[in-house]
Design a protein around this motif. Structure first.
Motif, PDB file in Angstrom:
ATOM      1  N   THR A 175       0.410  -0.798   0.196  1.00 47.08           N
ATOM      2  CA  THR A 175      -0.098  -0.316  -0.532  1.00 47.08           C
ATOM      3  C   THR A 175       0.533   1.345  -0.269  1.00 47.08           C
ATOM      4  OG1 THR A 175      -2.061  -1.164   1.181  1.00 47.08           O
ATOM      5  CG2 THR A 175      -1.520   0.969   1.569  1.00 47.08           C
ATOM      6  N   THR A 176       0.842   2.205  -1.178  1.00 48.16           N
ATOM      7  CA  THR A 176       1.650   3.279  -1.335  1.00 48.16           C
ATOM      8  C   THR A 176       0.016   4.454  -0.581  1.00 48.16           C
ATOM      9  OG1 THR A 176       2.675   2.180  -2.828  1.00 48.16           O
ATOM     10  CG2 THR A 176       2.533   4.916  -2.157  1.00 48.16           C
ATOM     11  N   LEU A 177       0.179   5.105   0.404  1.00 47.36           N
ATOM     12  CA  LEU A 177      -0.768   5.779   1.171  1.00 47.36           C
ATOM     13  C   LEU A 177      -0.507   6.964   0.244  1.00 47.36           C
ATOM     14  CD1 LEU A 177      -1.934   4.973   4.127  1.00 47.36           C
ATOM     15  CD2 LEU A 177      -3.129   4.660   1.793  1.00 47.36           C
ATOM     16  N   ARG A 178       1.214   7.540   1.129  1.00 47.08           N
ATOM     17  CA  ARG A 178       1.998   8.273   1.050  1.00 47.08           C
ATOM     18  C   ARG A 178       3.609   8.724   0.012  1.00 47.08           C
ATOM     19  NH1 ARG A 178       0.015   9.042   5.861  1.00 47.08           N
ATOM     20  NH2 ARG A 178      -1.374  11.128   6.477  1.00 47.08           N
ATOM     21  N   ASP A 179       4.253   7.951   0.654  1.00 44.46           N
ATOM     22  CA  ASP A 179       5.650   7.767  -0.185  1.00 44.46           C
ATOM     23  C   ASP A 179       6.370   6.519  -0.036  1.00 44.46           C
ATOM     24  OD1 ASP A 179       5.827   7.611   2.261  1.00 44.46           O
ATOM     25  OD2 ASP A 179       6.896   9.714   2.934  1.00 44.46           O
ATOM     26  N   PHE A 180       5.560   5.610   0.535  1.00 43.57           N
ATOM     27  CA  PHE A 180       5.747   3.779   0.825  1.00 43.57           C
ATOM     28  C   PHE A 180       6.222   3.666  -0.819  1.00 43.57           C
ATOM     29  CE2 PHE A 180       5.776  -0.423  -0.426  1.00 43.57           C
ATOM     30  CZ  PHE A 180       6.832  -0.879   0.723  1.00 43.57           C
ATOM     31  N   SER A 181       7.876   3.176  -0.718  1.00 39.92           N
ATOM     32  CA  SER A 181       8.014   2.680  -1.983  1.00 39.92           C
ATOM     33  C   SER A 181       8.981   1.357  -1.802  1.00 39.92           C
ATOM     34  CB  SER A 181       8.748   3.306  -3.010  1.00 39.92           C
ATOM     35  OG  SER A 181       9.591   4.063  -2.786  1.00 39.92           O
ATOM     36  N   ALA A 182       8.711  -0.022  -2.440  1.00 42.38           N
ATOM     37  CA  ALA A 182       9.971  -0.952  -2.266  1.00 42.38           C
ATOM     38  C   ALA A 182      11.643  -0.670  -2.820  1.00 42.38           C
ATOM     39  CB  ALA A 182       9.416  -2.408  -3.109  1.00 42.38           C
ATOM     40  N   ALA A 183      12.507  -1.422  -2.928  1.00 39.48           N
ATOM     41  CA  ALA A 183      13.579  -1.125  -2.364  1.00 39.48           C
ATOM     42  C   ALA A 183      14.304  -0.829  -4.442  1.00 39.48           C
ATOM     43  CB  ALA A 183      14.669  -2.279  -1.939  1.00 39.48           C
ATOM     44  N   ASN A 184      13.742  -0.987  -5.033  1.00 38.64           N
ATOM     45  CA  ASN A 184      13.949  -0.931  -6.070  1.00 38.64           C
ATOM     46  C   ASN A 184      12.983   0.292  -6.961  1.00 38.64           C
ATOM     47  OD1 ASN A 184      11.016  -1.781  -5.964  1.00 38.64           O
ATOM     48  ND2 ASN A 184      11.333  -3.819  -7.892  1.00 38.64           N
ATOM     49  N   GLY A 185      11.936   0.877  -6.297  1.00 39.63           N
ATOM     50  CA  GLY A 185      11.807   1.940  -5.870  1.00 39.63           C
ATOM     51  C   GLY A 185       9.792   2.316  -6.377  1.00 39.63           C
ATOM     52  N   MET A 186       9.500   0.561  -6.742  1.00 38.92           N
ATOM     53  CA  MET A 186       7.738   0.808  -6.958  1.00 38.92           C
ATOM     54  C   MET A 186       7.147   0.606  -6.013  1.00 38.92           C
ATOM     55  SD  MET A 186       7.859  -0.777  -9.888  1.00 38.92           S
ATOM     56  CE  MET A 186       6.533  -1.926 -10.011  1.00 38.92           C
ATOM     57  N   GLU A 187       6.039   1.972  -6.541  1.00 35.93           N
ATOM     58  CA  GLU A 187       4.774   2.163  -5.480  1.00 35.93           C
ATOM     59  C   GLU A 187       4.317   0.725  -5.781  1.00 35.93           C
ATOM     60  OE1 GLU A 187       3.995   5.769  -6.425  1.00 35.93           O
ATOM     61  OE2 GLU A 187       5.286   6.851  -5.258  1.00 35.93           O
ATOM     62  N   GLY A 188       3.144   0.813  -4.061  1.00 33.97           N
ATOM     63  CA  GLY A 188       2.270  -0.257  -4.211  1.00 33.97           C
ATOM     64  C   GLY A 188       0.797   0.299  -4.890  1.00 33.97           C
ATOM     65  N   HIS A 189      -0.006  -0.852  -5.011  1.00 39.10           N
ATOM     66  CA  HIS A 189      -1.382  -0.027  -5.415  1.00 39.10           C
ATOM     67  C   HIS A 189      -2.712  -0.521  -4.400  1.00 39.10           C
ATOM     68  CE1 HIS A 189       0.844   0.787  -8.760  1.00 39.10           C
ATOM     69  NE2 HIS A 189       1.375   0.032  -8.638  1.00 39.10           N
ATOM     70  N   PHE A 190      -2.205  -1.927  -3.220  1.00 37.68           N
ATOM     71  CA  PHE A 190      -2.575  -1.892  -2.581  1.00 37.68           C
ATOM     72  C   PHE A 190      -4.222  -0.883  -2.494  1.00 37.68           C
ATOM     73  CE2 PHE A 190      -5.411  -3.495   0.698  1.00 37.68           C
ATOM     74  CZ  PHE A 190      -6.248  -4.290   0.525  1.00 37.68           C
ATOM     75  N   GLN A 191      -3.554   0.142  -1.730  1.00 38.23           N
ATOM     76  CA  GLN A 191      -5.006   1.043  -1.664  1.00 38.23           C
ATOM     77  C   GLN A 191      -5.843   1.066  -2.470  1.00 38.23           C
ATOM     78  OE1 GLN A 191      -1.630   1.769  -2.573  1.00 38.23           O
ATOM     79  NE2 GLN A 191      -1.453   3.581  -4.138  1.00 38.23           N
ATOM     80  N   LEU A 192      -5.466   0.613  -3.667  1.00 39.79           N
ATOM     81  CA  LEU A 192      -7.039   0.427  -4.456  1.00 39.79           C
ATOM     82  C   LEU A 192      -8.405   0.070  -4.508  1.00 39.79           C
ATOM     83  CD1 LEU A 192      -4.574   1.670  -7.886  1.00 39.79           C
ATOM     84  CD2 LEU A 192      -6.063   3.481  -6.505  1.00 39.79           C
ATOM     85  N   GLN A 193      -7.923  -0.689  -3.522  1.00 40.95           N
ATOM     86  CA  GLN A 193      -8.896  -2.032  -3.344  1.00 40.95           C
ATOM     87  C   GLN A 193      -9.189  -1.840  -1.482  1.00 40.95           C
ATOM     88  OE1 GLN A 193      -7.680  -5.584  -4.453  1.00 40.95           O
ATOM     89  NE2 GLN A 193      -6.025  -4.908  -5.694  1.00 40.95           N
TER      90      GLN A 193
END
Length: 275
Positions: free
Chosen positions: A220-238
């Motif tokens: 989940t990326t609400l503000r600024d979370f991203s994985a160590a490769n820079g990818m953001e999450g998308h769970f927040q959409l559901q």
DNA sequence: CATGTTACCTGGTCGC
DNA sequence: TGCGACCAGGTAACAT
């Protein structure tokens, strides 16, 4: 920020790339939650054997001892290998750099609730204090319905707070707690031991399903979370309830409510999650 | 003992 | 625009 899915996604995003690397140097910025416990210079030359996760902790196994990392509320890692865009100079909120022969691992953590701790071995006193009381791993087979049922039966705490405590099952933080209780149609304030067997089963299944799905979605990326490769999450959409105060319930269309439990926000549907 | 509250720290947002 | 109040993904330490 990071609950189990975000930590697991972070782990996967750099574990393979750092495995086998030798530490060239380490450096600390502002103090984190605990002292590192070892001279940074003493880490040089050790090899990173692999990266494991326990609850919301990341464990970097070294050729000698291990590094225990926690992202707290606002932490994130970044890893840049050779041939990738370099991370550049450490910024104001970059508090730990681990330069290795296979790339640079950096901890970014504005609020500094996170931690980087060196532990000589798993039986170290601090490691035990931090890890031993943790509950079951929700994505492991050991998280059985029967064991979960026993854990809930032993507590009078409101189920939301019991989930957050991590004493029965780890990794369910403030976002996912609201989500799994909505999906299993349990009121967040219901004493854990009073939840009927069918709902316990539904909750057990929801925890596994939601966390696994969230990992698939990159967290989940609400503000600024991203994985160590820079990818953001998308769970927040559901998310069905988290952050949806006043918006219609996806099931019954009545407005989602916001309540406070132990200084934390809980989102739920009064109708679908009847007391 | 189990359960509830406080503290840690920075930054963003909102109302005045 | 400034300022204070309040909020934020966690959890150990403390109080009750």
């Amino acid at each position: 920020m990071p609950e189990l899915p975000e930590v697991e996604v972070t782990r996967r995003s750099f574990a393979d790339r750092i495995a086998g690397a030798h530490i060239v140097s380490a450096s600390l910025g502002k103090p984190l939650r605990w002292p590192l416990g070892i001279d940074c210079a003493a880490l040089a030359g050790r090899q990173v054997l692999g990266v494991r996760r326990r609850g919301k902790y990341l464990l970097l196994d070294l050729s000698e001892g291990l590094l225990l990392l926690h992202l707290g509320m606002s932490g994130s890692l970044r890893f840049a290998g050779p041939g990738e865009a370099p991370l550049g100079a450490a910024g104001a909120h970059d508090h730990f750099d681990l330069q290795t022969t296979q790339g640079l691992l950096r901890l970014h953590d504005p609020r500094r609730f996170g931690a980087v701790v060196y532990v000589p071995g798993e039986d170290d006193a601090l490691a035990r204090k931090l890890l031993d009381h943790l509950g079951m791993e929700p994505l492991e087979d050991s998280f059985s319905l029967e064991a979960f049922r026993r854990g809930l039966a032993a507590s009078r705490s409101p189920i939301k707070q019991l989930l957050l405590s991590g004493s029965v099952v780890v990794g369910v933080g403030n976002i996912y707690a609201s989500e799994v209780l909505f999906l299993s149609r349990i009121h967040p304030a219901r004493p854990a031991r009073d939840i009927g067997p069918r709902k316990v089963r539904a909750l057990h299944e929801a925890i596994r399903a939601v966390l696994a799905l969230a990992v698939e979605q990159g967290g989940t990326t609400l503000r600024d979370f991203s994985a160590a490769n820079g990818m953001e999450g998308h769970f927040q959409l559901q998310a069905r309830v988290y952050g949806r105060d006043g918006q219609p319930c996806t099931h019954c269309s009545r407005p989602i409510r916001l309540m406070r439990q132990g200084q934390r926000s809980t989102y739920y549907c009064v109708h679908c999650q009847a007391a």
